[in-house]
Design an enzyme around this catalytic site. Structure first.
Site, mmCIF file in Angstrom:
data_model
loop_
_atom_site.group_PDB
_atom_site.id
_atom_site.type_symbol
_atom_site.label_atom_id
_atom_site.label_comp_id
_atom_site.label_asym_id
_atom_site.label_seq_id
_atom_site.Cartn_x
_atom_site.Cartn_y
_atom_site.Cartn_z
ATOM 1 N N ASN A 95 0.815 -1.218 0.000
ATOM 2 C CA ASN A 95 0.000 0.000 0.000
ATOM 3 C C ASN A 95 0.848 1.267 0.000
ATOM 4 O O ASN A 95 0.499 2.261 -0.644
ATOM 5 C CB ASN A 95 -0.959 -0.007 1.192
ATOM 6 C CG ASN A 95 -2.142 -0.943 0.969
ATOM 7 O OD1 ASN A 95 -2.333 -1.454 -0.126
ATOM 8 N ND2 ASN A 95 -2.918 -1.170 1.996
ATOM 9 N N ASN A 120 -4.803 3.121 3.987
ATOM 10 C CA ASN A 120 -4.152 2.755 5.247
ATOM 11 C C ASN A 120 -2.759 2.190 5.035
ATOM 12 O O ASN A 120 -2.472 1.640 3.981
ATOM 13 C CB ASN A 120 -5.025 1.737 5.993
ATOM 14 C CG ASN A 120 -6.071 2.444 6.846
ATOM 15 O OD1 ASN A 120 -5.794 3.484 7.434
ATOM 16 N ND2 ASN A 120 -7.261 1.890 6.906
ATOM 17 N N ASP A 151 -13.324 7.999 12.316
ATOM 18 C CA ASP A 151 -13.227 7.952 13.784
ATOM 19 C C ASP A 151 -14.213 8.944 14.416
ATOM 20 O O ASP A 151 -14.825 8.665 15.446
ATOM 21 C CB ASP A 151 -11.798 8.277 14.234
ATOM 22 C CG ASP A 151 -10.769 7.399 13.548
ATOM 23 O OD1 ASP A 151 -11.054 6.209 13.332
ATOM 24 O OD2 ASP A 151 -9.684 7.906 13.204
ATOM 25 N N ARG A 154 -17.783 7.556 13.959
ATOM 26 C CA ARG A 154 -18.035 6.491 14.946
ATOM 27 C C ARG A 154 -18.282 7.080 16.331
ATOM 28 O O ARG A 154 -19.191 6.641 17.039
ATOM 29 C CB ARG A 154 -16.846 5.519 14.984
ATOM 30 C CG ARG A 154 -16.814 4.562 13.808
ATOM 31 C CD ARG A 154 -15.608 3.637 13.858
ATOM 32 N NE ARG A 154 -15.711 2.621 12.815
ATOM 33 C CZ ARG A 154 -14.677 2.134 12.135
ATOM 34 N NH1 ARG A 154 -13.454 2.565 12.395
ATOM 35 N NH2 ARG A 154 -14.861 1.208 11.210
ATOM 36 N N HIS A 179 -4.948 7.451 13.202
ATOM 37 C CA HIS A 179 -6.094 6.768 12.591
ATOM 38 C C HIS A 179 -5.968 5.254 12.714
ATOM 39 O O HIS A 179 -6.296 4.517 11.800
ATOM 40 C CB HIS A 179 -6.220 7.194 11.121
ATOM 41 C CG HIS A 179 -7.423 6.648 10.421
ATOM 42 N ND1 HIS A 179 -8.713 6.804 10.896
ATOM 43 C CD2 HIS A 179 -7.537 5.940 9.266
ATOM 44 C CE1 HIS A 179 -9.561 6.216 10.069
ATOM 45 N NE2 HIS A 179 -8.869 5.686 9.070
#
Length: 330
Positions: A95, A120, A151, A154, A179
């Site tokens: 990634n 990510n 975040d 949530r 994160h």
């Protein structure tokens, strides 16, 4: 006129994110880029009766150049999920390499664009992006964002399940730090309007915000991770950046930014001892107008959480910087 680009548009986050951007009346052009399936995704979205024209590009025929040229906002959800037998380190290398390649393209073809990184691990991929942009002499810290809005979303949702608020998004909760896991620190003491969380529920609530992604992975039974909620969160942040770019005032949302390069960031960097950190950011036509120091107002419980976050972030940030400065052997 706003041209938005989604890099990684064919994936589990990319497709619903592209749908939301296509439906946004402020987006006039939507360019989709990925290594597979983008022409099909673009054709599908192009039938929706909203203003944005949609185009889809693959790597062939200078696809990345065509997608990025003239871009105002580039959102990057590109990357792969972890597969059986793959270590976190394997996943990071893949990634990180994907993000590095995309940022090199942005540096060349859209150096003035607002860059929103979802890929990510955000704690490391944003420092990677900064290093690549610095090398190309086009780094503007006010225009580079790590998207940590999931975040925040949530925290709003989980608090509402405790206090019974029918509309979770009416509560503003600063969620700061990074994160992932313990680097995520919700500051419930600074919620507006104030929230009443019973003492015996606080630790579990904090843990749920920090590790909410695990709930989704478990519920999907190995078939994926948080893609739809992440797409919504990514769009929510992109929408705010777009509105601010068009002159709307007073827009604030937490984001993971390079503190030494943004107004108000230096003092927070001294407190946290890290250069990259998620804090509430006031957005303007040039990106970050200023960052808001909520760190110094944290209560004793939150300060303990922050200490753990600083430790984790230092490792994550150095890993990202090192990836660019000393590339891993193939």
């Amino acid at each position: 006129m706003v041209k938005a680009v989604v890099a990684g548009a064919s994936g589990g986050i990319g497709q619903p994110l592209s749908l939301l951007l296509k439906a946004d009346p402020n987006v006039t052009e939507l360019a989709l880029y990925d290594v597979v399936n983008t022409p099909g995704v673009a054709a599908d979205l192009s039938h929706i009766s909203s203003p944005a024209t949609v185009t889809g590009y693959l790597p062939k025929d200078d696809g990345l150049k065509q997608a990025l040229t003239g871009a105002d906002v580039v959102v990057i959800p590109a990357g792969i999920p972890r597969k059986p037998g793959m270590t976190r380190d394997d996943l990071f290398k893949i990634n990180a390499g994907i993000v590095q390649g995309l940022i090199e393209g942005i540096a060349q073809y859209a150096p003035k664009a607002y860059i929103l990184i979802i890929s990510n691990p955000v704690n490391s991929t944003v420092p990677i992006a900064a290093e690549v942009l610095k090398r190309a002499n086009v780094f503007d810290p006010k225009r580079l964002f790590g998207v940590t809005t999931l975040d925040v979303v949530r925290a709003e949702t989980f608090v509402a399940s405790i206090n019974g608020n029918k509309n979770p998004s009416e509560t503003t909760i600063p969620v700061i730090g990074g994160h992932s896991g313990e680097t995520i620190v919700p500051l419930f003491s600074q919620a507006k309007p104030p929230v009443n969380i019973p003492a015996d529920k606080l630790d579990a609530l904090v843990n749920r915000v920090q590790f909410g992604g695990d709930e989704v992975v478990k519920a999907k039974d190995g078939a994926g991770s948080a893609t739809l909620s992440m797409a919504y969160a990514g769009y929510r942040f992109a929408q705010k950046v777009i509105k601010a770019s068009k002159g709307e005032k007073g827009i604030v949302e937490p984001s993971y930014v390079y503190l030494p390069g943004v107004p108000g960031g230096e003092s927070i960097a001294k407190t946290t001892q890290v250069d990259f950190f998620s804090v509430p950011v006031e957005l303007g036509v040039d990106g970050v107008e200023k960052v808001i120091d909520v760190v110094s107002s944290a209560n004793d419980h939150e300060k303990k959480l922050l200490e753990a976050a600083y430790t984790g972030l230092k490792d994550n940030i150095s890993k990202g910087v090192e990836f660019v400065r000393n590339p891993p052997q193939k």
